[in-house]
Design a protein around this motif. Structure first.
Motif, PDB file in Angstrom:
ATOM      1  N   HIS A  36      56.087  46.743  46.793  1.00 10.99           N
ATOM      2  CA  HIS A  36      55.019  46.566  45.805  1.00 10.99           C
ATOM      3  C   HIS A  36      55.440  45.523  44.778  1.00 10.99           C
ATOM      4  O   HIS A  36      56.566  45.538  44.288  1.00 10.99           O
ATOM      5  N   GLN A  37      54.512  44.628  44.446  1.00  8.05           N
ATOM      6  CA  GLN A  37      54.781  43.634  43.417  1.00  8.05           C
ATOM      7  C   GLN A  37      54.520  44.196  42.029  1.00  8.05           C
ATOM      8  O   GLN A  37      55.045  43.685  41.051  1.00  8.05           O
ATOM      9  N   LEU A  38      53.699  45.219  41.943  1.00  6.74           N
ATOM     10  CA  LEU A  38      53.394  45.869  40.666  1.00  6.74           C
ATOM     11  C   LEU A  38      53.819  47.331  40.740  1.00  6.74           C
ATOM     12  O   LEU A  38      53.400  48.043  41.638  1.00  6.74           O
ATOM     13  N   VAL A  39      54.623  47.759  39.797  1.00 11.80           N
ATOM     14  CA  VAL A  39      54.961  49.177  39.719  1.00 11.80           C
ATOM     15  C   VAL A  39      53.715  49.921  39.255  1.00 11.80           C
ATOM     16  O   VAL A  39      52.762  49.325  38.747  1.00 11.80           O
ATOM     17  N   PHE A  40      53.720  51.250  39.388  1.00 11.37           N
ATOM     18  CA  PHE A  40      52.514  52.013  39.086  1.00 11.37           C
ATOM     19  C   PHE A  40      52.032  51.824  37.656  1.00 11.37           C
ATOM     20  O   PHE A  40      50.831  51.694  37.403  1.00 11.37           O
ATOM     21  N   VAL A  41      52.940  51.787  36.700  1.00 11.52           N
ATOM     22  CA  VAL A  41      52.538  51.647  35.291  1.00 11.52           C
ATOM     23  C   VAL A  41      51.786  50.333  35.093  1.00 11.52           C
ATOM     24  O   VAL A  41      50.776  50.287  34.377  1.00 11.52           O
ATOM     25  N   ASP A  42      52.236  49.257  35.744  1.00 10.23           N
ATOM     26  CA  ASP A  42      51.533  47.976  35.650  1.00 10.23           C
ATOM     27  C   ASP A  42      50.169  48.047  36.320  1.00 10.23           C
ATOM     28  O   ASP A  42      49.199  47.454  35.844  1.00 10.23           O
ATOM     29  N   ARG A  43      50.074  48.758  37.425  1.00  9.06           N
ATOM     30  CA  ARG A  43      48.783  48.937  38.103  1.00  9.06           C
ATOM     31  C   ARG A  43      47.794  49.659  37.186  1.00  9.06           C
ATOM     32  O   ARG A  43      46.636  49.267  37.065  1.00  9.06           O
ATOM     33  N   LEU A  44      48.278  50.709  36.556  1.00  7.12           N
ATOM     34  CA  LEU A  44      47.445  51.480  35.638  1.00  7.12           C
ATOM     35  C   LEU A  44      47.020  50.625  34.444  1.00  7.12           C
ATOM     36  O   LEU A  44      45.842  50.608  34.067  1.00  7.12           O
ATOM     37  N   LEU A  45      47.954  49.893  33.880  1.00  8.77           N
ATOM     38  CA  LEU A  45      47.647  49.035  32.733  1.00  8.77           C
ATOM     39  C   LEU A  45      46.619  47.973  33.105  1.00  8.77           C
ATOM     40  O   LEU A  45      45.662  47.728  32.363  1.00  8.77           O
ATOM     41  N   ALA A  46      46.789  47.344  34.256  1.00  3.73           N
ATOM     42  CA  ALA A  46      45.832  46.324  34.702  1.00  3.73           C
ATOM     43  C   ALA A  46      44.438  46.920  34.858  1.00  3.73           C
ATOM     44  O   ALA A  46      43.438  46.317  34.431  1.00  3.73           O
ATOM     45  N   ALA A  47      44.356  48.117  35.442  1.00  2.00           N
ATOM     46  CA  ALA A  47      43.053  48.763  35.625  1.00  2.00           C
ATOM     47  C   ALA A  47      42.415  49.109  34.287  1.00  2.00           C
ATOM     48  O   ALA A  47      41.219  48.872  34.077  1.00  2.00           O
ATOM     49  N   LEU A  48      43.197  49.649  33.361  1.00  2.00           N
ATOM     50  CA  LEU A  48      42.648  50.028  32.056  1.00  2.00           C
ATOM     51  C   LEU A  48      42.181  48.810  31.267  1.00  2.00           C
ATOM     52  O   LEU A  48      41.110  48.829  30.650  1.00  2.00           O
ATOM     53  N   VAL A  49      42.959  47.740  31.284  1.00  2.00           N
ATOM     54  CA  VAL A  49      42.568  46.515  30.563  1.00  2.00           C
ATOM     55  C   VAL A  49      41.306  45.930  31.187  1.00  2.00           C
ATOM     56  O   VAL A  49      40.377  45.523  30.478  1.00  2.00           O
ATOM     57  N   HIS A  50      41.257  45.909  32.512  1.00  2.00           N
ATOM     58  CA  HIS A  50      40.076  45.373  33.195  1.00  2.00           C
ATOM     59  C   HIS A  50      38.828  46.193  32.858  1.00  2.00           C
ATOM     60  O   HIS A  50      37.776  45.636  32.530  1.00  2.00           O
ATOM     61  N   LEU A  51      38.952  47.504  32.925  1.00  2.00           N
ATOM     62  CA  LEU A  51      37.786  48.349  32.694  1.00  2.00           C
ATOM     63  C   LEU A  51      37.355  48.388  31.238  1.00  2.00           C
ATOM     64  O   LEU A  51      36.168  48.427  30.938  1.00  2.00           O
ATOM     65  N   ARG A  52      38.300  48.379  30.324  1.00  2.00           N
ATOM     66  CA  ARG A  52      37.952  48.482  28.906  1.00  2.00           C
ATOM     67  C   ARG A  52      37.480  47.161  28.320  1.00  2.00           C
ATOM     68  O   ARG A  52      36.543  47.109  27.542  1.00  2.00           O
ATOM     69  N   HIS A  53      38.142  46.062  28.699  1.00  2.00           N
ATOM     70  CA  HIS A  53      37.846  44.773  28.080  1.00  2.00           C
ATOM     71  C   HIS A  53      37.109  43.803  29.002  1.00  2.00           C
ATOM     72  O   HIS A  53      36.757  42.707  28.569  1.00  2.00           O
ATOM     73  N   GLY A  54      36.936  44.175  30.264  1.00  2.00           N
ATOM     74  CA  GLY A  54      36.235  43.295  31.191  1.00  2.00           C
ATOM     75  C   GLY A  54      37.041  42.070  31.570  1.00  2.00           C
ATOM     76  O   GLY A  54      36.483  41.063  32.001  1.00  2.00           O
ATOM     77  N   THR A  55      38.347  42.140  31.428  1.00  2.00           N
ATOM     78  CA  THR A  55      39.214  41.019  31.775  1.00  2.00           C
ATOM     79  C   THR A  55      39.113  40.761  33.275  1.00  2.00           C
ATOM     80  O   THR A  55      39.160  41.692  34.075  1.00  2.00           O
ATOM     81  N   THR A  56      38.995  39.497  33.651  1.00  2.00           N
ATOM     82  CA  THR A  56      38.835  39.175  35.068  1.00  2.00           C
ATOM     83  C   THR A  56      40.135  39.399  35.829  1.00  2.00           C
ATOM     84  O   THR A  56      41.216  39.395  35.253  1.00  2.00           O
ATOM     85  N   HIS A  57      40.000  39.542  37.126  1.00  2.00           N
ATOM     86  CA  HIS A  57      41.164  39.737  37.981  1.00  2.00           C
ATOM     87  C   HIS A  57      42.073  38.506  37.945  1.00  2.00           C
ATOM     88  O   HIS A  57      43.295  38.638  38.020  1.00  2.00           O
ATOM     89  N   ASP A  58      41.479  37.316  37.835  1.00  2.00           N
ATOM     90  CA  ASP A  58      42.278  36.090  37.776  1.00  2.00           C
ATOM     91  C   ASP A  58      43.164  36.058  36.534  1.00  2.00           C
ATOM     92  O   ASP A  58      44.336  35.669  36.603  1.00  2.00           O
ATOM     93  N   VAL A  59      42.619  36.447  35.397  1.00  2.00           N
ATOM     94  CA  VAL A  59      43.397  36.466  34.149  1.00  2.00           C
ATOM     95  C   VAL A  59      44.509  37.498  34.244  1.00  2.00           C
ATOM     96  O   VAL A  59      45.656  37.238  33.867  1.00  2.00           O
ATOM     97  N   LEU A  60      44.192  38.678  34.750  1.00  2.00           N
ATOM     98  CA  LEU A  60      45.214  39.716  34.908  1.00  2.00           C
ATOM     99  C   LEU A  60      46.305  39.273  35.880  1.00  2.00           C
ATOM    100  O   LEU A  60      47.486  39.552  35.668  1.00  2.00           O
ATOM    101  N   ALA A  61      45.925  38.566  36.933  1.00  2.00           N
ATOM    102  CA  ALA A  61      46.912  38.062  37.901  1.00  2.00           C
ATOM    103  C   ALA A  61      47.880  37.101  37.230  1.00  2.00           C
ATOM    104  O   ALA A  61      49.103  37.171  37.457  1.00  2.00           O
ATOM    105  N   CYS A  62      47.365  36.221  36.378  1.00  2.00           N
ATOM    106  CA  CYS A  62      48.241  35.311  35.636  1.00  2.00           C
ATOM    107  C   CYS A  62      49.136  36.080  34.675  1.00  2.00           C
ATOM    108  O   CYS A  62      50.322  35.782  34.543  1.00  2.00           O
ATOM    109  N   TRP A  63      48.579  37.074  34.025  1.00  2.00           N
ATOM    110  CA  TRP A  63      49.319  37.866  33.053  1.00  2.00           C
ATOM    111  C   TRP A  63      50.492  38.606  33.717  1.00  2.00           C
ATOM    112  O   TRP A  63      51.603  38.638  33.194  1.00  2.00           O
TER     113      TRP A  63
END
Length: 109
Positions: A36-63
């Protein structure tokens, strides 16, 4: 609260991940193959940021320094677990951003 969420959702994610691995015959030895390239905590954080703030997958991928498809897969794995927990996201403007059945936020205690 974050530690409780990680502990609760992390156990469910790990259980489902192991079940998915065991559901088909192995072609490689245990531990072989891509990690896995993302540990679970990072997966959870990415999902929460995406859902709460509408951050695109491309931006999260760069982050997170991964490919967009990795973020898409991570959000797809975590989102149903959060929905099962009974979490929802509400909009501050009063409009509904996503269907309530598939969105996330802190569950009232």
């Amino acid at each position: 609260m974050t530690a409780d969420l990680v502990a609760e959702i992390g156990a469910l994610w790990h259980e489902r991940h192991q079940a998915r691995l065991a559901s088909r015959p192995r072609k490689r030895a245990v531990g072989a193959g891509a990690k896995h390239q993302l540990v679970f905590v990072d997966r959870l954080l990415a999902a929460l940021v995406h859902l709460r703030h509408g951050t695109t997958h491309d931006v999260l991928a760069c982050w997170f320094g991964v490919d967009r498809s990795t973020i898409t897969r991570a959000i797809g794995e975590v989102r149903p677990l959060l929905a099962e927990r009974g979490c929802t996201i509400t909009s501050t403007c009063g409009c509904e951003l996503w269907p309530r059945s598939s969105t996330i936020s802190a569950r009232p205690e």
